[in-house]
Design a protein around this motif. Structure first.
Motif, short mmCIF file in Angstrom:
data_model
loop_
_atom_site.label_atom_id
_atom_site.label_comp_id
_atom_site.label_asym_id
_atom_site.label_seq_id
_atom_site.Cartn_x
_atom_site.Cartn_y
_atom_site.Cartn_z
N TYR A 199 0.79 -1.22 0.00
CA TYR A 199 0.00 0.00 0.00
C TYR A 199 0.83 1.28 0.00
O TYR A 199 0.28 2.37 0.07
CB TYR A 199 -0.95 -0.01 1.20
CG TYR A 199 -1.98 -1.11 1.10
CD1 TYR A 199 -2.92 -1.11 0.09
CD2 TYR A 199 -1.98 -2.17 2.01
CE1 TYR A 199 -3.86 -2.13 -0.02
CE2 TYR A 199 -2.91 -3.19 1.91
CZ TYR A 199 -3.85 -3.16 0.90
OH TYR A 199 -4.77 -4.18 0.79
N ARG A 200 2.15 1.14 -0.08
CA ARG A 200 3.00 2.33 -0.15
C ARG A 200 2.84 3.01 -1.52
O ARG A 200 2.64 2.33 -2.53
CB ARG A 200 4.47 1.97 0.04
CG ARG A 200 4.86 1.64 1.47
CD ARG A 200 6.33 1.26 1.50
NE ARG A 200 6.84 1.02 2.85
CZ ARG A 200 7.30 1.96 3.65
NH1 ARG A 200 7.31 3.22 3.24
NH2 ARG A 200 7.76 1.65 4.84
N HIS A 201 2.99 4.32 -1.54
CA HIS A 201 2.92 5.04 -2.82
C HIS A 201 4.11 4.69 -3.70
O HIS A 201 4.03 4.80 -4.93
CB HIS A 201 2.84 6.54 -2.59
CG HIS A 201 4.13 7.15 -2.12
ND1 HIS A 201 4.53 7.12 -0.80
CD2 HIS A 201 5.12 7.77 -2.81
CE1 HIS A 201 5.71 7.71 -0.69
NE2 HIS A 201 6.09 8.12 -1.88
N ASP A 202 5.22 4.27 -3.07
CA ASP A 202 6.41 3.90 -3.84
C ASP A 202 6.71 2.41 -3.64
O ASP A 202 7.86 2.00 -3.46
CB ASP A 202 7.61 4.75 -3.42
CG ASP A 202 7.96 4.60 -1.93
OD1 ASP A 202 7.15 3.99 -1.19
OD2 ASP A 202 9.04 5.07 -1.53
N SER A 203 5.67 1.61 -3.73
CA SER A 203 5.76 0.17 -3.46
C SER A 203 6.79 -0.53 -4.34
O SER A 203 6.89 -0.27 -5.54
CB SER A 203 4.39 -0.46 -3.68
OG SER A 203 4.47 -1.87 -3.64
N GLN A 256 3.89 -6.02 -4.76
CA GLN A 256 2.45 -6.04 -4.53
C GLN A 256 2.01 -7.43 -4.09
O GLN A 256 2.29 -8.42 -4.77
CB GLN A 256 1.71 -5.67 -5.81
CG GLN A 256 1.96 -4.25 -6.29
CD GLN A 256 1.19 -3.24 -5.46
OE1 GLN A 256 -0.02 -3.37 -5.30
NE2 GLN A 256 1.88 -2.26 -4.93
N ARG A 287 -0.68 -1.01 6.94
CA ARG A 287 -0.39 0.17 6.12
C ARG A 287 0.53 1.08 6.92
O ARG A 287 0.37 1.21 8.14
CB ARG A 287 -1.67 0.93 5.75
CG ARG A 287 -2.65 0.12 4.91
CD ARG A 287 -3.99 0.85 4.77
NE ARG A 287 -4.98 -0.03 4.15
CZ ARG A 287 -5.38 0.06 2.88
NH1 ARG A 287 -4.88 0.98 2.10
NH2 ARG A 287 -6.27 -0.78 2.39
N GLU A 319 0.53 4.14 7.12
CA GLU A 319 -0.23 5.23 7.74
C GLU A 319 -0.75 4.85 9.13
O GLU A 319 -1.13 5.74 9.91
CB GLU A 319 -1.41 5.64 6.84
CG GLU A 319 -0.99 6.30 5.54
CD GLU A 319 -0.52 5.31 4.48
OE1 GLU A 319 0.03 5.77 3.46
OE2 GLU A 319 -0.71 4.08 4.66
#
Length: 301
Positions: free
Chosen positions: A34-38, A41, A61, A63
């Motif tokens: 779920y990272r923006h810079d994963s 997956q 996550r 966050e």
């Protein structure tokens, strides 16, 4: 998900000991997903975490982690596992791209490569682990109606038992090029068991095969007992990695493979952090500084 997965665990499953580390890695893969810079997956990873009572409160996550990447456990250590996942994914895909058609996951744990990687349709993935771990895994995947992309063959056997017989009985063919992954496995085994495993992989592989594994080079593991990663893992989620790691001398498996005619390359995880531009970098009293990722190929004539 029906929530029945936890009913299928046992003392040989994922709720304690080395089995619990499989859940730690699954949680790390969920956070990475779920990272923006994963870097990797795995949509199934969070389902494993939520299905086991031991970790249903763990974050999935970044966050959900108050200190984010500054957190030694769910920030730095989880990013390490995400980086390792990506690195071995790439190795596996390159290996099947050059002709390997059998994949053997040694100590497969909650690995979902048969479900998430685009492998050739004629590839077969053999997953070797204890029956309790594989049963938990299967129940969770069944609950979410997950289907493998290729033929997947669970091989429920302890690596301290006759796993060779179990593997060959399950359809593994030593004459077909194969790729083997031992991800986060060998340092839990006594040195002689590691040597036996490496010798056996050599015996079961033909030209064009490949093997990747993780090793630790520390002369004194306990010197890192107070490192941020080991301390956080021990005190916050009850996994004492240094208690689980075998304390005996480690063999030079990379050297042994070289002596048997394999080509081998050894890297630090930080090499791949620099390659991808994300991941852990060295720090003082670093529990990761002795970790090495070894990639070996059995050359074709």
């Amino acid at each position: 998900m029906s929530g029945t997965a936890s009913q299928h665990t046992d003392v040989d499953g994922v709720n304690g000991g080395v089995g619990l580390t499989a859940l730690l890695v699954a949680a790390a893969r969920a956070i990475e997903t779920y990272r923006h810079d994963s870097l990797a997956q795995d949509v199934h990873a969070e389902h494993f975490v939520r299905a086991a009572p031991a970790c249903e409160h763990w974050p999935v996550r970044i966050e959900q982690v108050p200190d984010g990447d500054a957190d030694p456990l769910w920030g730095r250590f989880a990013r390490y596992f995400g980086l390792r996942t990506r690195t071995l994914d790439d190795f596996l895909l390159r290996s099947v791209g050059t002709g390997a058609r059998q994949v053997v996951l040694l100590g497969a744990g909650l690995d979902t490569r048969a479900f998430r990687l685009d492998l050739p349709s004629d590839c077969v993935v053999f997953e070797i682990d204890r029956a309790g771990v594989l049963a938990f895994k299967q129940q969770v995947l069944t609950d979410v109606s997950a289907a493998p992309k290729v033929t997947r063959v669970p091989v429920p056997v302890d690596l301290r038992a006759d796993w060779v017989g179990a593997l060959t009985t399950s359809g593994f063919d030593p004459a077909v090029p194969s790729v083997w992954l031992a991800e986060g496995l060998l340092f839990y085994l006594p040195g002689p068991a590691e040597t036996y495993l490496i010798d056996t992989v050599d015996m079961l592989t033909t030209a064009g095969s490949a093997l990747a594994f993780e090793a630790k080079l520390e002369k004194d593991l306990l010197a890192y007992r107070d490192s941020a990663i080991y301390t956080a893992t021990r005190e916050r989620i009850g996994i004492d990695l240094l208690h689980l790691f075998d304390k005996g001398p480690r063999p030079d498996s990379a050297g042994d493979l070289t002596a048997k005619g394999w080509s081998t390359a050894m890297h630090t995880p930080f090499d791949f952090t620099r390659l991808h531009g994300r991941g852990p970098l060295p720090e003082p009293n670093d529990a990761l500084e002795g970790n090495r990722w070894v990639f070996a190929h059995r050359p074709r004539p």
